[in-house]
Design a protein around this motif. Structure first.
Motif, PDB file in Angstrom:
ATOM      1  N   PRO A  41       0.810  -1.218   0.000  1.00 14.07           N
ATOM      2  CA  PRO A  41       0.000   0.000   0.000  1.00 14.07           C
ATOM      3  C   PRO A  41       0.847   1.273   0.000  1.00 14.07           C
ATOM      4  O   PRO A  41       0.474   2.262  -0.636  1.00 14.07           O
ATOM      5  N   SER A  42       1.983   1.253   0.684  1.00  9.27           N
ATOM      6  CA  SER A  42       2.837   2.447   0.698  1.00  9.27           C
ATOM      7  C   SER A  42       3.410   2.718  -0.700  1.00  9.27           C
ATOM      8  O   SER A  42       3.517   3.870  -1.119  1.00  9.27           O
ATOM      9  N   GLU A  43       3.759   1.663  -1.433  1.00 11.66           N
ATOM     10  CA  GLU A  43       4.259   1.828  -2.797  1.00 11.66           C
ATOM     11  C   GLU A  43       3.158   2.357  -3.717  1.00 11.66           C
ATOM     12  O   GLU A  43       3.403   3.201  -4.572  1.00 11.66           O
ATOM     13  N   ARG A  44       1.952   1.859  -3.511  1.00 11.39           N
ATOM     14  CA  ARG A  44       0.827   2.300  -4.321  1.00 11.39           C
ATOM     15  C   ARG A  44       0.573   3.792  -4.100  1.00 11.39           C
ATOM     16  O   ARG A  44       0.373   4.548  -5.051  1.00 11.39           O
ATOM     17  N   GLU A  45       0.616   4.214  -2.830  1.00 10.01           N
ATOM     18  CA  GLU A  45       0.408   5.624  -2.506  1.00 10.01           C
ATOM     19  C   GLU A  45       1.528   6.485  -3.081  1.00 10.01           C
ATOM     20  O   GLU A  45       1.293   7.574  -3.606  1.00 10.01           O
ATOM     21  N   ARG A  46       2.767   6.001  -2.987  1.00 12.79           N
ATOM     22  CA  ARG A  46       3.907   6.738  -3.527  1.00 12.79           C
ATOM     23  C   ARG A  46       3.764   6.917  -5.051  1.00 12.79           C
ATOM     24  O   ARG A  46       4.031   7.985  -5.588  1.00 12.79           O
ATOM     25  N   ARG A  47       3.302   5.873  -5.713  1.00 14.89           N
ATOM     26  CA  ARG A  47       3.102   5.949  -7.171  1.00 14.89           C
ATOM     27  C   ARG A  47       2.011   6.955  -7.513  1.00 14.89           C
ATOM     28  O   ARG A  47       2.145   7.756  -8.445  1.00 14.89           O
ATOM     29  N   ARG A  48       0.925   6.972  -6.717  1.00 16.30           N
ATOM     30  CA  ARG A  48      -0.147   7.943  -6.960  1.00 16.30           C
ATOM     31  C   ARG A  48       0.327   9.370  -6.753  1.00 16.30           C
ATOM     32  O   ARG A  48      -0.031  10.272  -7.497  1.00 16.30           O
ATOM     33  N   MET A  49       1.138   9.573  -5.731  1.00 19.24           N
ATOM     34  CA  MET A  49       1.650  10.922  -5.447  1.00 19.24           C
ATOM     35  C   MET A  49       2.572  11.403  -6.566  1.00 19.24           C
ATOM     36  O   MET A  49       2.504  12.567  -6.975  1.00 19.24           O
ATOM     37  N   ARG A  50       3.435  10.534  -7.062  1.00 20.70           N
ATOM     38  CA  ARG A  50       4.320  10.920  -8.170  1.00 20.70           C
ATOM     39  C   ARG A  50       3.511  11.277  -9.412  1.00 20.70           C
ATOM     40  O   ARG A  50       3.814  12.243 -10.110  1.00 20.70           O
ATOM     41  N   LYS A  51       2.466  10.501  -9.660  1.00 20.16           N
ATOM     42  CA  LYS A  51       1.612  10.778 -10.816  1.00 20.16           C
ATOM     43  C   LYS A  51       0.923  12.132 -10.657  1.00 20.16           C
ATOM     44  O   LYS A  51       0.836  12.920 -11.608  1.00 20.16           O
ATOM     45  N   ALA A  52       0.461  12.441  -9.463  1.00 23.10           N
ATOM     46  CA  ALA A  52      -0.200  13.718  -9.201  1.00 23.10           C
ATOM     47  C   ALA A  52       0.784  14.876  -9.352  1.00 23.10           C
ATOM     48  O   ALA A  52       0.428  15.940  -9.883  1.00 23.10           O
TER      49      ALA A  52
END
Length: 58
Positions: A41-52
């Protein structure tokens, strides 16, 4: 569930091509690739933040 009906005079190759386009349009291939391995989940959140952040720069 996707279904592809054979059109009159359509070859198997054309029908498979239409099926692949439908899968791509529905996002099935992307989902399969994403679910091929476990993502924390932390990797998923990190990926979403980079995309944003990338979207905000544009």
């Amino acid at each position: 569930m996707l279904k592809v009906k054979v059109r009159t005079g359509e070859s198997v190759q054309q029908m498979i091509r239409r099926f692949k386009k439908l899968c791509e349009k529905e996002g099935l291939i992307r989902d399969m690739k994403r679910n091929a391995y476990y993502e924390k989940p932390s990797e998923r959140e990190r990926r979403r933040m980079r995309k944003a952040q990338r979207a905000a720069r544009r």
